[in-house]
Write a protein that holds these residues in place. Structure first.
Motif, PDB file in Angstrom:
ATOM      1  N   GLY A   1       0.779  -1.276   0.092  1.00 53.24           N
ATOM      2  CA  GLY A   1      -0.156  -0.217  -0.004  1.00 53.24           C
ATOM      3  C   GLY A   1       0.935   1.158   0.008  1.00 53.24           C
ATOM      4  O   GLY A   1       0.402   2.366  -0.133  1.00 53.24           O
ATOM      5  N   ARG A   2       2.183   1.076   0.357  1.00 53.79           N
ATOM      6  CA  ARG A   2       2.890   1.971   0.168  1.00 53.79           C
ATOM      7  C   ARG A   2       4.471   1.547  -0.047  1.00 53.79           C
ATOM      8  O   ARG A   2       4.672   0.608  -0.380  1.00 53.79           O
ATOM      9  CB  ARG A   2       3.083   2.884   1.576  1.00 53.79           C
ATOM     10  N   ASN A   3       5.269   2.719  -0.281  1.00 55.51           N
ATOM     11  CA  ASN A   3       6.782   2.390  -0.632  1.00 55.51           C
ATOM     12  C   ASN A   3       7.379   1.791   0.428  1.00 55.51           C
ATOM     13  O   ASN A   3       7.047   2.287   1.662  1.00 55.51           O
ATOM     14  CB  ASN A   3       7.360   3.511  -1.088  1.00 55.51           C
TER      15      ASN A   3
ATOM     16  N   SER B   1       6.092  -5.516   4.901  1.00 59.56           N
ATOM     17  CA  SER B   1       7.236  -4.823   4.934  1.00 59.56           C
ATOM     18  C   SER B   1       8.419  -5.271   5.203  1.00 59.56           C
ATOM     19  O   SER B   1       9.607  -5.069   4.603  1.00 59.56           O
ATOM     20  CB  SER B   1       6.825  -3.451   5.773  1.00 59.56           C
TER      21      SER B   1
ATOM     22  N   GLU C   1       8.086  -1.044  -5.266  1.00 60.26           N
ATOM     23  CA  GLU C   1       7.301   0.411  -4.888  1.00 60.26           C
ATOM     24  C   GLU C   1       5.811   0.174  -4.554  1.00 60.26           C
ATOM     25  O   GLU C   1       5.446  -1.065  -4.858  1.00 60.26           O
ATOM     26  CB  GLU C   1       7.474   1.353  -6.084  1.00 60.26           C
ATOM     27  N   LYS C   2       5.210   1.110  -4.132  1.00 62.79           N
ATOM     28  CA  LYS C   2       3.656   0.728  -3.851  1.00 62.79           C
ATOM     29  C   LYS C   2       3.097   0.347  -4.907  1.00 62.79           C
ATOM     30  O   LYS C   2       3.202   0.879  -6.053  1.00 62.79           O
ATOM     31  CB  LYS C   2       3.168   2.113  -3.092  1.00 62.79           C
TER      32      LYS C   2
ATOM     33  N   GLU D   1       8.594   3.445   3.803  1.00 68.53           N
ATOM     34  CA  GLU D   1       7.273   4.327   4.293  1.00 68.53           C
ATOM     35  C   GLU D   1       6.376   3.587   5.519  1.00 68.53           C
ATOM     36  O   GLU D   1       5.970   4.063   6.231  1.00 68.53           O
ATOM     37  CB  GLU D   1       6.472   4.910   3.399  1.00 68.53           C
ATOM     38  N   TYR D   2       6.870   2.295   5.741  1.00 65.81           N
ATOM     39  CA  TYR D   2       6.272   1.560   6.514  1.00 65.81           C
ATOM     40  C   TYR D   2       6.788   1.715   8.078  1.00 65.81           C
ATOM     41  O   TYR D   2       7.903   1.920   8.136  1.00 65.81           O
ATOM     42  CB  TYR D   2       6.424  -0.132   6.563  1.00 65.81           C
TER      43      TYR D   2
END
Length: 688
Positions: free
Chosen positions: A593-595, A606, A620-621, A598-599
């Motif tokens: 859901g995100r790069n 992740s 990437e996301k 970014e987790y």
DNA sequence: GCATCCCATGTACCT
DNA sequence: ACAGGTACATGGGATGCG
């Protein structure tokens, strides 16, 4: 698109790709600030070397405005000069607004001159290669897509280096080996020998596969790749006679069959195949809206979105979605699912809901919707006559699905702020009518002695003791008559069960159920087996479990015999887990859901992503990661899971046993049978 | 120091 | 840049207990 010429590629019945040209004279409309400004503007433009013609016309602007305005229609010599004309008008300060400058040139040409949807069957009258006239030919019953050949190229990397290409063409795959320029030379040869019409390189649009992207920029490559020396517009998908498809395939697959769906999308959107795979649904619908407005001689403003400021109470009352009827939890026999056919589009049509007239009597959305809704119904009828799983049927399904998305999205964007014509009131009205229709259905069903077992938005689950298929069909007809919206019997369950919330067993869960139809199909929604992040072994187990316990004849038998049978199956699968499985059975797939960086928490996905990044795999996301639990309770999150690519054969057996039990509990809990006494005891051997 | 509950986060699903 | 409505696993922190 060249400067003052449009290039139209045509595929002839004999399979030849023909390059035709046509005149292209783009124009814009300027709305002068005053009568004085109008005179000045005309004078100014007549002196410009970029202007081919100036005409003062009367016309409507926007959907809500009904007064005609005086506009200056300014035609330029070609694509290169129209930008200069726009600039000239803007700098003069004489125009309050300029219309028609934001459309891509392809759209302007298609809308204003050719007026034939790309990928349609058409007859051209030509002199040399110059189009004299063109006519669209009817092909409503054509199920196969036009004979466009598709070449799919998937670059494979080892770390950042290109290691080879997987190439797919007319159903066959091949591997183009080698690294760097050598692979790419191989690809060039392939393109010139296969001569594909369409090329699809997944990720190209997003700038992934960078080496390939850079390579496609080189002039020599472009010369060899294209069918002629014309300029490329890769960002629009056009490449000198070939189309580079983008990555947006809502509602269909980027393969030979999906081509049929893509054709529907391109025709609806009145755009090229290349742009239809680059544009989001909102943009596609906007394009159709603009085409229809151009036909009605209405200029479209950049933004006509309207949202009133309203008090919270009113918002809470009006801004809601569809209704759901809470299910009666537990096991039910002989339940029918009645569905409204294309409920939202039908509501829009029947009530005339549109941006310009949200409470009814509007024209734009209904008139755009109608032919496509009819087309979809026609295809659905046609599909019933086709052999299941035949290629004709698959093509037909792709078309139906692509149209479904377009039709539903009309509703979705009707009140959306990204839609230039969006009107929240229209959106709310569709929802309101939908809720009303569901309440009417409930009343009609109950009046006729049916019990509402469950309902969600446009589907109603009903039951009556001893009712036959025919009885249910008749009820659907009654509801159609009462609501004015088409409804039909969709599925007929021998048994169906509704689970309770896992977090609160007193409350029935919405949007999840499972059952067995009279056709012998296991149908489930929402539960583990429907989820892509459930391991295959668990999905398989749960489906078999449902089939097993629902294959008894009566509710009584299910209740009394299912524990025995079900727990036996559970034990069988636990033994499979214990004896060792491959990653195919165990892996969990999740879309990031995100790069990765970014987790914040040590989430499983992740950790898996971090492992893959360490291997040099760029993530990437939006990308999917696959991983296996190796030690769920490990204090170091990175060691709890292992990305599938690193799978060693070792996995957390306890985790997977617990997963199986969870899936079993969903099923048993729903039919109201407790297996706690069995499941709490770790060993199930005695059931084998 | 450990078990348990609570809650935000993240993902996937239904129509 | 398509909607609203929903479930639930997960994992960290707060809370409670001894």
């Amino acid at each position: 698109m060249l400067d003052d010429e449009a290039v139209v590629w045509v595929k002839t019945p004999s399979g030849e790709a023909l390059r035709l040209v046509d005149e292209y004279r783009p124009y814009i409309f300027a709305e002068p600030r005053s009568a004085e400004a109008l005179r000045e503007l005309v004078q100014l433009l007549e002196q410009s070397p970029f202007v081919r013609g100036v005409k003062v016309v009367e016309g409507l602007v926007g959907l809500r405005n009904t007064t005609r305005k005086r506009l200056v229609r300014i035609e330029s010599f070609g694509a290169r000069s129209i930008g200069r004309v726009s600039t000239l008008v803007r700098r003069s300060g004489l125009a309050a607004e300029i219309y028609g400058e934001e459309l891509p040139h392809v759209q302007r040409y298609l809308f204003n001159r050719l007026q034939i949807e790309p990928s349609s069957r058409a007859a051209f009258n030509v002199v040399g290669n110059r189009i004299v006239s063109a006519e669209r030919l009817e092909d409503l019953d054509e199920i196969r897509p036009p004979p466009f050949s598709l070449l799919k190229i998937q670059p494979q990397y080892s770390g950042p280096r290109l290691a080879g290409l997987v190439v797919r063409f007319s159903g066959r795959s091949q591997w183009v080996e080698g690294s760097g320029d050598r692979v790419l030379e191989g690809l060039l040869e392939l393109v010139s020998s296969l001569d594909p019409d369409l090329i699809y390189i997944p990720g190209l649009q997003w700038g992934r596969g960078a080496p390939l992207n850079e390579w496609l920029e080189r002039p020599a490559v472009r010369r060899a790749f294209g069918r002629c020396p014309d300029v490329w517009r890769l960002s629009q998908g056009s490449a000198a006679g070939r189309v580079f498809l983008g990555d947006i395939f809502y509602g269909f697959e980027p393969d030979e069959y999906g081509l049929a769906g893509l054709v529907e999308r391109a025709r609806f959107s009145f755009t090229t195949l290349g742009l239809a795979t680059r544009w989001t649904s909102n943009r596609c619908i906007d394009s159709r809206n603009l085409y229809e407005l151009a036909r009605m001689n209405i200029r479209a403003p950049r933004l006509e979105y309207m949202e009133e400021v309203r008090c919270l109470v009113e918002l809470l009352e009006r801004d809601r979605g569809g209704v759901t009827f809470t299910p009666r939890p537990g096991l039910h026999e002989n339940v029918a699912v009645l569905d409204f056919d294309s409920q939202y589009p039908s509501i829009i049509l029947k009530h005339g809901i549109s941006y310009e007239n949200p409470s009814g009597g509007g024209r734009l959305i209904p008139s755009i919707l109608q032919p496509w809704l009819e087309r979809r119904l026609r295809l659905k009828r046609l599909r019933k006559t086709l052999r299941p799983n035949s290629s004709e049927e698959l093509y037909c399904t792709e078309r139906i699905e692509a149209l479904k998305l377009i039709l539903c999205t009309q509703y979705g964007i009707s009140g959306c702020c990204w839609n230039r014509f969006g009107n929240t009131l229209a959106f709310e009205e569709i929802n309101r009518v939908s809720r009303e229709a569901m309440l009417t259905s409930k009343r009609v069903a109950e009046e006729r002695g049916f019990e509402i077992v469950y309902g969600d938005v446009d589907s109603l689950f009903v039951r009556r003791e001893g009712a036959s298929r025919r009885d249910y069909e008749e009820l659907a007809e009654r509801i159609s008559a009462a609501t004015g919206l088409p409804m039909s019997l969709d599925r007929h369950f021998k048994f169906i069960a509704f689970p309770r919330l896992r977090t609160d067993p007193d409350t029935p869960a919405l949007k999840r159920y499972f059952g067995l139809t009279y056709d012998g199909l296991v149908e489930a929604r929402g539960i583990e087996l429907r989820r892509s992040d459930t391991p295959a072994i668990v999905r398989e187990f749960q489906e078999r479990l449902i089939r097993t316990i629902m294959s008894f004849d009566s509710i009584g038998e299910v209740m009394s015999c299912s524990v025995e049978e079900g727990v036996k199956l559970l034990a069988e699968y636990e033994r499979l887990v214990d004896s060792g499985l491959g990653f195919e059975e165990l892996e969990i797939r999740k879309v990031l859901g995100r790069n990765p960086e970014e987790y914040s928490r040590g989430l499983a996905q992740s950790s898996a992503a971090a492992q893959l990044q360490a291997l040099g795999i760029r993530l990437e996301k939006g990308r999917e990661v696959r991983f296996v639990y190796t030690s769920q309770s490990h204090p170091n999150p990175l060691l709890r899971v292992r990305a599938t690519q690193l799978f060693s054969g070792r996995y957390d057996k306890e985790y997977y046993r617990a997963y199986l039990r969870r899936a079993a509990e969903t099923v048993f809990g729903a039919i109201g049978v407790s297996i706690n006494h069995v499941v709490k005891n770790a060993r199930l051997e005695r059931w084998l």
